[in-house]
Design a protein around this motif. Structure first.
Motif, PDB file in Angstrom:
ATOM      1  N   CYS A   1       6.203   1.821  -4.977  1.00 21.40           N
ATOM      2  CA  CYS A   1       5.490   1.020  -3.981  1.00 21.40           C
ATOM      3  C   CYS A   1       5.481   1.775  -2.656  1.00 21.40           C
ATOM      4  O   CYS A   1       6.525   2.254  -2.215  1.00 21.40           O
ATOM      5  CB  CYS A   1       6.185  -0.331  -3.817  1.00 21.40           C
TER       6      CYS A   1
ATOM      7  N   CYS B   1       7.991  -6.724  -2.991  1.00 26.08           N
ATOM      8  CA  CYS B   1       7.601  -7.089  -1.624  1.00 26.08           C
ATOM      9  C   CYS B   1       6.235  -7.768  -1.562  1.00 26.08           C
ATOM     10  O   CYS B   1       5.823  -8.237  -0.513  1.00 26.08           O
ATOM     11  CB  CYS B   1       7.625  -5.862  -0.705  1.00 26.08           C
TER      12      CYS B   1
ATOM     13  N   ASP C   1       5.305   0.621   0.227  1.00 25.59           N
ATOM     14  CA  ASP C   1       6.007  -0.126   1.280  1.00 25.59           C
ATOM     15  C   ASP C   1       7.517  -0.179   1.066  1.00 25.59           C
ATOM     16  O   ASP C   1       8.280   0.040   1.991  1.00 25.59           O
ATOM     17  CB  ASP C   1       5.464  -1.562   1.355  1.00 25.59           C
ATOM     18  N   CYS C   2       7.947  -0.495  -0.157  1.00 26.96           N
ATOM     19  CA  CYS C   2       9.387  -0.702  -0.364  1.00 26.96           C
ATOM     20  C   CYS C   2       9.979   0.219  -1.430  1.00 26.96           C
ATOM     21  O   CYS C   2      11.170   0.147  -1.708  1.00 26.96           O
ATOM     22  CB  CYS C   2       9.661  -2.161  -0.730  1.00 26.96           C
TER      23      CYS C   2
ATOM     24  N   CYS D   1       3.287  -6.547  -1.762  1.00 28.17           N
ATOM     25  CA  CYS D   1       2.147  -5.824  -1.200  1.00 28.17           C
ATOM     26  C   CYS D   1       1.154  -5.490  -2.310  1.00 28.17           C
ATOM     27  O   CYS D   1       1.539  -5.266  -3.462  1.00 28.17           O
ATOM     28  CB  CYS D   1       2.604  -4.586  -0.429  1.00 28.17           C
TER      29      CYS D   1
ATOM     30  N   CYS E   1       3.009  -5.411  -5.905  1.00 23.01           N
ATOM     31  CA  CYS E   1       4.441  -5.123  -5.968  1.00 23.01           C
ATOM     32  C   CYS E   1       5.210  -6.427  -6.200  1.00 23.01           C
ATOM     33  O   CYS E   1       5.042  -7.390  -5.450  1.00 23.01           O
ATOM     34  CB  CYS E   1       4.892  -4.462  -4.665  1.00 23.01           C
TER      35      CYS E   1
HETATM   36 ZN   LIG Z   1       6.839  -3.171  -2.563  1.00 20.08          ZN
END
Ligand SMILES: [Zn+2]
Length: 140
Positions: free
Chosen positions: A15, A46, A17-18, A48, A43
């Motif tokens: 991911c 998170c 983002d995370c 996203c 995801c």
């Molecule tokens: Zn994520």
């Protein structure tokens, strides 16, 4: 209305983002006379959402599709008098392809040695058929 030719794959990627592992679905399709691809994922860690799409299939996705489905073949048959028509289609399809490369490609086509994803082969087959050449995209 021409049939849509479609292939899809699923794969894992981090991911953005995370960094949790994402389960992505990618597809490659021939819609009418246009190739398009897209990738979608959500995801689970998170939430996203990842969405991407475009015309030119990214090399990595193309390799994944070829690995998952195996290469499709384009078979061209017909009298040698059609070779000029085939070469004209090839040169229109691949911008600025020189004559030597076009002839090499023609030989590969005629010997059944031209492969790619099914949407790619079907696109070329449609253009060849439109030029009066007998062409079929097949999967071995
Ligand atoms: Zn994520």
């Amino acid at each position: 209305m021409q049939q849509t030719v479609y292939e899809s794959i699923t794969y894992s990627a981090p991911c953005p983002d995370c960094a949790a592992e994402l389960r992505c679905t990618g597809s490659h399709a021939l819609v009418g006379d246009r190739l398009q691809w897209d990738v979608a994922s959500t995801c689970s860690a998170c939430g996203c959402r990842l969405l991407a799409c475009g015309d030119d299939l990214p090399r990595q996705r193309r390799d994944q599709i070829l690995a998952a489905y195996g290469p499709a073949k384009l078979r061209v048959s017909g009298p040698p008098t059609k070779n000029i028509a085939v070469m004209r289609v090839l040169r229109a399809e691949f911008d600025d392809m020189d004559l030597v490369t076009t002839k090499t490609l023609l030989r590969r086509l005629l010997s059944g040695d031209y492969t790619g994803t099914l949407p790619e082969m079907e696109l070329l087959a449609r253009k060849l058929r439109a030029a009066g050449v007998t062409a079929v995209a097949t999967r071995p």
